[in-house]
Motif scaffolding. Structure first.
Motif, PDB file in Angstrom:
ATOM      1  N   VAL A 415       0.812  -1.222   0.000  1.00 41.95           N
ATOM      2  CA  VAL A 415       0.000   0.000   0.000  1.00 41.95           C
ATOM      3  C   VAL A 415       0.840   1.264   0.000  1.00 41.95           C
ATOM      4  CG1 VAL A 415      -1.959  -1.077   1.147  1.00 41.95           C
ATOM      5  CG2 VAL A 415      -0.160  -0.023   2.525  1.00 41.95           C
ATOM      6  N   ALA A 416       2.133   1.146   0.346  1.00 42.64           N
ATOM      7  CA  ALA A 416       2.957   2.356   0.478  1.00 42.64           C
ATOM      8  C   ALA A 416       4.400   2.080   0.068  1.00 42.64           C
ATOM      9  CB  ALA A 416       2.894   2.895   1.906  1.00 42.64           C
ATOM     10  N   SER A 417       4.591   1.695  -1.200  1.00 46.79           N
ATOM     11  CA  SER A 417       5.963   1.601  -1.718  1.00 46.79           C
ATOM     12  C   SER A 417       6.523   2.991  -1.972  1.00 46.79           C
ATOM     13  CB  SER A 417       5.990   0.781  -3.006  1.00 46.79           C
ATOM     14  OG  SER A 417       5.807  -0.591  -2.733  1.00 46.79           O
ATOM     15  N   GLY A 418       5.639   3.940  -2.205  1.00 44.16           N
ATOM     16  CA  GLY A 418       6.061   5.326  -2.400  1.00 44.16           C
ATOM     17  C   GLY A 418       5.433   6.225  -1.362  1.00 44.16           C
ATOM     18  N   VAL A 419       6.190   7.227  -0.915  1.00 50.65           N
ATOM     19  CA  VAL A 419       5.656   8.196   0.048  1.00 50.65           C
ATOM     20  C   VAL A 419       6.114   9.589  -0.341  1.00 50.65           C
ATOM     21  CG1 VAL A 419       7.592   8.046   1.676  1.00 50.65           C
ATOM     22  CG2 VAL A 419       5.343   8.735   2.501  1.00 50.65           C
ATOM     23  N   LEU A 420       5.203  10.529  -0.190  1.00 59.33           N
ATOM     24  CA  LEU A 420       5.481  11.956  -0.344  1.00 59.33           C
ATOM     25  C   LEU A 420       4.973  12.607   0.932  1.00 59.33           C
ATOM     26  CD1 LEU A 420       6.276  14.463  -2.073  1.00 59.33           C
ATOM     27  CD2 LEU A 420       3.963  14.413  -3.020  1.00 59.33           C
ATOM     28  N   ALA A 421       5.830  13.377   1.607  1.00 61.82           N
ATOM     29  CA  ALA A 421       5.446  13.904   2.924  1.00 61.82           C
ATOM     30  C   ALA A 421       5.915  15.331   3.089  1.00 61.82           C
ATOM     31  CB  ALA A 421       6.046  13.032   4.034  1.00 61.82           C
ATOM     32  N   MET A 422       5.148  16.092   3.851  1.00 61.06           N
ATOM     33  CA  MET A 422       5.539  17.452   4.217  1.00 61.06           C
ATOM     34  C   MET A 422       5.114  17.708   5.655  1.00 61.06           C
ATOM     35  SD  MET A 422       3.067  20.011   4.642  1.00 61.06           S
ATOM     36  CE  MET A 422       1.292  20.173   4.441  1.00 61.06           C
ATOM     37  N   GLY A 423       5.845  18.593   6.353  1.00 59.04           N
ATOM     38  CA  GLY A 423       5.519  18.955   7.728  1.00 59.04           C
ATOM     39  C   GLY A 423       5.916  20.389   8.010  1.00 59.04           C
ATOM     40  N   LEU A 424       5.431  20.906   9.139  1.00 58.08           N
ATOM     41  CA  LEU A 424       5.721  22.283   9.532  1.00 58.08           C
ATOM     42  C   LEU A 424       6.632  22.288  10.756  1.00 58.08           C
ATOM     43  CD1 LEU A 424       2.176  23.943   9.261  1.00 58.08           C
ATOM     44  CD2 LEU A 424       3.881  23.564   7.479  1.00 58.08           C
ATOM     45  N   PRO A 425       7.448  23.339  10.902  1.00 56.91           N
ATOM     46  CA  PRO A 425       8.316  23.430  12.091  1.00 56.91           C
ATOM     47  C   PRO A 425       7.521  23.851  13.319  1.00 56.91           C
ATOM     48  CG  PRO A 425       8.596  25.371  10.691  1.00 56.91           C
ATOM     49  CD  PRO A 425       7.677  24.447   9.953  1.00 56.91           C
ATOM     50  N   LYS A 426       6.896  22.883  13.969  1.00 53.19           N
ATOM     51  CA  LYS A 426       6.084  23.129  15.159  1.00 53.19           C
ATOM     52  C   LYS A 426       6.558  22.204  16.274  1.00 53.19           C
ATOM     53  CE  LYS A 426       1.658  23.720  14.690  1.00 53.19           C
ATOM     54  NZ  LYS A 426       0.232  23.469  14.394  1.00 53.19           N
ATOM     55  N   PRO A 427       6.286  22.565  17.522  1.00 51.41           N
ATOM     56  CA  PRO A 427       6.729  21.715  18.645  1.00 51.41           C
ATOM     57  C   PRO A 427       5.971  20.402  18.766  1.00 51.41           C
ATOM     58  CG  PRO A 427       5.436  23.579  19.442  1.00 51.41           C
ATOM     59  CD  PRO A 427       5.675  23.825  17.986  1.00 51.41           C
ATOM     60  N   VAL A 428       4.875  20.257  18.029  1.00 58.35           N
ATOM     61  CA  VAL A 428       4.105  19.016  18.107  1.00 58.35           C
ATOM     62  C   VAL A 428       4.227  18.276  16.778  1.00 58.35           C
ATOM     63  CG1 VAL A 428       2.464  19.940  19.761  1.00 58.35           C
ATOM     64  CG2 VAL A 428       1.989  20.160  17.321  1.00 58.35           C
ATOM     65  N   ASP A 429       4.016  16.952  16.820  1.00 58.46           N
ATOM     66  CA  ASP A 429       4.045  16.157  15.586  1.00 58.46           C
ATOM     67  C   ASP A 429       2.985  16.677  14.624  1.00 58.46           C
ATOM     68  OD1 ASP A 429       6.018  14.647  16.648  1.00 58.46           O
ATOM     69  OD2 ASP A 429       4.755  12.943  17.192  1.00 58.46           O
ATOM     70  N   ASN A 430       3.354  16.818  13.362  1.00 53.70           N
ATOM     71  CA  ASN A 430       2.399  17.291  12.379  1.00 53.70           C
ATOM     72  C   ASN A 430       2.888  16.915  10.993  1.00 53.70           C
ATOM     73  OD1 ASN A 430       3.647  19.870  10.851  1.00 53.70           O
ATOM     74  ND2 ASN A 430       4.366  19.850  12.979  1.00 53.70           N
ATOM     75  N   GLY A 431       1.989  16.869  10.035  1.00 55.68           N
ATOM     76  CA  GLY A 431       2.388  16.612   8.660  1.00 55.68           C
ATOM     77  C   GLY A 431       1.312  15.923   7.861  1.00 55.68           C
ATOM     78  N   VAL A 432       1.568  15.868   6.561  1.00 55.29           N
ATOM     79  CA  VAL A 432       0.720  15.148   5.618  1.00 55.29           C
ATOM     80  C   VAL A 432       1.588  14.128   4.906  1.00 55.29           C
ATOM     81  CG1 VAL A 432      -0.764  15.314   3.584  1.00 55.29           C
ATOM     82  CG2 VAL A 432      -0.784  17.143   5.296  1.00 55.29           C
ATOM     83  N   LEU A 433       1.144  12.872   4.844  1.00 53.23           N
ATOM     84  CA  LEU A 433       1.871  11.801   4.170  1.00 53.23           C
ATOM     85  C   LEU A 433       0.964  11.195   3.103  1.00 53.23           C
ATOM     86  CD1 LEU A 433       2.844  11.826   7.350  1.00 53.23           C
ATOM     87  CD2 LEU A 433       4.046   9.743   6.676  1.00 53.23           C
ATOM     88  N   TRP A 434       1.430  11.275   1.843  1.00 52.56           N
ATOM     89  CA  TRP A 434       0.702  10.638   0.748  1.00 52.56           C
ATOM     90  C   TRP A 434       1.353   9.292   0.442  1.00 52.56           C
ATOM     91  CZ3 TRP A 434       1.955  15.875   0.621  1.00 52.56           C
ATOM     92  CH2 TRP A 434       0.895  16.782   0.496  1.00 52.56           C
ATOM     93  N   PHE A 435       0.549   8.283   0.149  1.00 54.64           N
ATOM     94  CA  PHE A 435       1.068   6.938  -0.122  1.00 54.64           C
ATOM     95  C   PHE A 435       0.659   6.475  -1.517  1.00 54.64           C
ATOM     96  CE2 PHE A 435       0.141   7.125   4.501  1.00 54.64           C
ATOM     97  CZ  PHE A 435       1.445   7.038   4.967  1.00 54.64           C
ATOM     98  N   ARG A 436       1.599   5.792  -2.166  1.00 53.49           N
ATOM     99  CA  ARG A 436       1.304   5.136  -3.436  1.00 53.49           C
ATOM    100  C   ARG A 436       1.614   3.649  -3.315  1.00 53.49           C
ATOM    101  NH1 ARG A 436       3.427   9.264  -8.211  1.00 53.49           N
ATOM    102  NH2 ARG A 436       1.606  10.653  -8.158  1.00 53.49           N
ATOM    103  N   PRO A 437       0.774   2.800  -3.883  1.00 55.93           N
ATOM    104  CA  PRO A 437       0.980   1.355  -3.739  1.00 55.93           C
ATOM    105  C   PRO A 437       2.098   0.846  -4.649  1.00 55.93           C
ATOM    106  CG  PRO A 437      -0.901   1.781  -5.139  1.00 55.93           C
ATOM    107  CD  PRO A 437      -0.450   3.127  -4.625  1.00 55.93           C
ATOM    108  N   GLU A 438       2.497  -0.366  -4.390  1.00 53.71           N
ATOM    109  CA  GLU A 438       3.489  -1.039  -5.222  1.00 53.71           C
ATOM    110  C   GLU A 438       2.915  -1.266  -6.622  1.00 53.71           C
ATOM    111  OE1 GLU A 438       6.256  -4.913  -4.525  1.00 53.71           O
ATOM    112  OE2 GLU A 438       4.093  -5.199  -4.312  1.00 53.71           O
TER     113      GLU A 438
END
Length: 747
Positions: A415-438
């Motif tokens: 389900v996630a052979s490929g990943v594209l991710a972005m996050g912001l410089p914040k003190p808490v965990d944050n971000g968006v992760l897109w997944f592409r299947p095999e």
């Protein structure tokens, strides 16, 4: 074979001296000439068979002894004017045969090459059509897509040259290459779409392709012709033949060509900026020498095609970006409309977020919240991956083979052979992760990429030998997703920028609300406390009359306590005023009301108020102002500045010291100075004296740390500046400026 042994063999191949072979191909003759006398200092050994002159008879002789004075003068003119490309063709007849001369200069030596002049060359194009350069360039310019551009190029070059096969080979980021266009004779094996391992074109060969637009091999089944002498007489080094048309090529490459079923080849570099983008590769089953004029036309095509490819790829990238703009605008709107944070806004648009990058699934993280949509790894796997991504430090991360850089991804590569991710410089965990299947795709390899070359014994030991098998290998790509495009990367970066702006805007709004709430609280508290403090002061005054400091012991104690209460109430009023001033300065609402002021009168008022304090410590207090100084300023606020600076000077100046206050004109400003002979301020503390709540604690038990901060705010509200200089043990000086002319009240 051990991996290190194989690496050594690769290194041997990479170290092959392809620029300095010490030999040429036998269909022409090469001379090196000294300047400016044009004496022959090196010559290829085949001059004996092609020109009927022995190398020994030519070495050290002037060029005209071989080609005659007229042609030698033409070479001289080309060399002096550097017109190697634009000069008329150099056609000479030697030993009954016609040759064309090619001249270039490299590493301080002239290289003159002669190859057979083919006057009646007729290409054996499969379609029987010849082509001229002008028409071909117009056809290239008519291409609307990159695919059409490639097809026109290979078709036209095959028509011009008659090669059995002409193909365009594009290098991939990983190093290998793919054939993306081909024009071949019916009898030729088709290579279009095939991948070739990176080792087929070693790095040093690619560098040579990058610096030299065109290479030609008329007959790969040749015996190299050595240079005489082998080394340059002027340097004692091998001759660099990087730009020589006749340069002898690697025997490995000649064998490679024969293994592919061709005896003649020509390659033209395709460049993108200063990087090698790909090659136009031409091959023929039988020996074929394409005339220099046609080769020059093909090189021009390669240069035009390089520009066209760069322009059309840039246009394609622009289109990829444009396709994302509308979705990015909608996501920006969703982030702005969110009541909580930007990631909550994104979580409300999962389908739009997935369509933005053509992902199979997307995860959105904000602290303890984790939203998953589509096909995603398990929450624990996403959290672990996100932690690894944060450690990488990349604001935007992309991989179409995640398991190769993050081994745990092998557990969820379906389900996630490929990943594209972005996050912001914040003190808490944050971000968006897109997944592409095999995507288990079959890539057609020309040869086995895992075993690209065979081995052979040579005088130098074991070395690589070109592959003899060009069978198509089917390689199943496990753990690979479709690549993230430039448009996908642009979308992730732009969404991150938008999210960052929205998040910062929310932070600013929250801080502004906090400042407003604090200001309101300070104002209310100050107002509500001022009346009780006034009542306390009045009651203390009334009580003071009932108790005498000269009365009985109890009466004196009560009188002393009342004095303390009055002093405390006074300090409390001063502190309340300072807090109000501080709040106004920070909120940008500090207002001064300027009027015309006489500086001497200000100094008189300051002296009358502060001189008694100075006299108690025996301090000499002096004021000095230029006559007639007039300013516009707020009298109450400027007096507050003077009294604060002078009061501090008195507080921190020891007994019998001196304090000088001066004012003088400096162009459009009045410069005020308060200098004392006090204890001074340590150098490491001096930069912070105007900071809020900074105070010199020693000998200053009641300091609030707001006096100099407010003083700076008042000076700046008048349009001036204030600075401090100090030397420990010798005193301090505070200087501030006030403009002579004040236009309006400053906020």
């Amino acid at each position: 074979m051990k991996p290190q042994d194989f690496e050594q063999l690769l290194a041997n191949c990479a170290d092959e001296p392809i620029r300095f072979p010490g030999a040429i191909q036998p269909h022409g003759v090469l001379l090196t000439l000294s300047e400016p006398d044009l004496k022959i200092i090196q010559v290829s050994a085949n001059v004996a068979t092609l020109f009927n002159r022995t190398p020994e008879a030519l070495l050290g002789q002037p060029l005209h002894s071989l080609i005659g004075p007229e042609h030698a003068q033409a070479v001289q003119a080309m060399a002096e004017l550097n017109t190697f490309i634009d000069a008329p063709p150099l056609h000479v007849t030697l030993n009954g045969a016609e040759f064309e001369g090619l001249l270039h200069r490299h590493q301080n030596v002239l290289v003159l090459e002669f190859e057979p002049h083919l006057k009646d060359f007729q290409p054996r194009a499969p379609n029987g059509r010849t082509s001229d350069l002008g028409k071909m360039l117009r056809r290239l310019q008519s291409a609307k897509t990159l695919a059409a551009l490639y097809d026109i190029s290979v078709t036209e070059i095959q028509a011009m040259t008659g090669y059995d096969r002409v193909l365009i080979y594009r290098f991939e980021e990983e190093g290998h290459g793919q054939v993306i266009a081909e024009a071949s004779a019916p009898s030729m094996e088709l290579f279009n779409g095939l991948f070739f391992p990176a080792s087929d074109i070693p790095e040093q060969a690619r560098e040579l392709y990058r610096t030299n637009w065109l290479r030609i091999i008329p007959n790969a089944d040749y015996t190299p012709v050595p240079l005489v002498p082998k080394l340059r007489p002027d340097t004692g080094e091998p001759l660099d033949l990087s730009f020589a048309t006749l340069r002898s090529v690697s025997p490995i490459h000649c064998q490679y060509m024969q293994n592919m079923g061709v005896l003649s080849s020509m390659s033209i570099s395709l460049m993108k900026g200063d990087k090698l983008w790909g090659l136009i590769s031409c091959g023929n089953r039988t020996p074929l020498l394409v005339p220099n004029e046609l080769r020059t036309a093909c090189q021009t095509i390669g240069q035009v095609l390089s520009l066209q490819i760069s322009a059309m790829e840039a246009l394609d990238l622009s289109h990829q970006r444009e396709e994302k703009v509308e979705a990015l605008a909608q996501l920006d709107k969703a982030m702005k409309a969110s009541d909580h944070n930007v990631f909550d806004g994104l979580a409300k648009q999962p389908r739009l977020l997935m369509d933005l990058t053509l992902a199979g699934g997307v995860a959105i993280i904000e602290d303890k919240q984790l939203h998953r949509y589509g096909n995603c790894p398990e929450p624990a796997q996403i959290r672990a991956l996100h932690k690894w991504l944060q450690a990488s430090g990349e604001p935007v991360f992309a991989s179409h083979n995640l398991a190769s850089v993050y081994p745990p991804a092998a557990e969820f590569q379906q389900v996630a052979s490929g990943v594209l991710a972005m996050g912001l410089p914040k003190p808490v965990d944050n971000g968006v992760l897109w997944f592409r299947p095999e995507v288990k795709e079959n890539i057609n390899w020309s040869g086995d990429p895992k075993k690209p070359l065979d081995l052979e014994n040579s005088d130098a030991g074991m070395r690589l030998r070109p592959r003899t098998s060009f069978e198509i290998w089917k390689v199943e790509m496990a753990g690979i997703s479709t690549k993230w495009s430039h448009g996908d990367l642009f979308a992730a970066n732009d969404l991150r920028r938008s999210a960052l702006e929205n998040d910062l805007a929310r932070q600013v709004e929250r801080e502004q609300q906090a400042v407003r709430a604090r200001d309101d609280l300070v104002a209310v508290v100050s107002h509500d406390l001022r009346n009780p403090m006034t009542v306390i002061s009045m009651l203390c005054g009334m009580m003071q009359k009932a108790f005498s400091s000269e009365g009985p012991h109890t009466s004196r104690r009560i009188s002393s306590a009342i004095d303390t209460m009055q002093q405390a109430a006074g300090r409390m009023n001063v502190l309340l005023e300072d807090l109000l001033d501080t709040s106004k300065i920070e909120a940008g609402r500090y207002v001064v009301k300027p009027v015309a002021l006489d500086v001497n009168q200000m100094f008189e008022e300051a002296y009358s108020l502060l001189a008694p304090l100075a006299m108690e410590k025996g301090i000499d207090l002096s004021f000095n102002a230029e006559p007639g100084l007039q300013i516009k300023g707020d009298p109450e606020r400027l007096f507050q500045v003077l009294s604060n600076l002078i009061g501090n000077a008195i507080k921190f100046t020891p007994r019998q010291g001196n304090i000088g206050i001066s004012a003088m004109s400096n162009g459009e400003e009045i410069v005020f100075s308060v200098r004392d002979s006090g204890e001074g301020i340590a150098p490491e503390l001096l930069p912070y004296v105007f900071d809020r709540y900074w105070t010199q604690t020693e000998n200053n038990p009641t300091g609030s740390g707001l006096g100099l901060y407010i003083t700076q705010g008042i000076v700046q509200a008048h349009g001036g500046k204030i600075v401090a200089e100090s030397e420990v043990g010798r005193g301090s000086e505070f200087r501030f400026t006030v403009p002579k002319v004040m236009q309006d009240a400053h906020t």
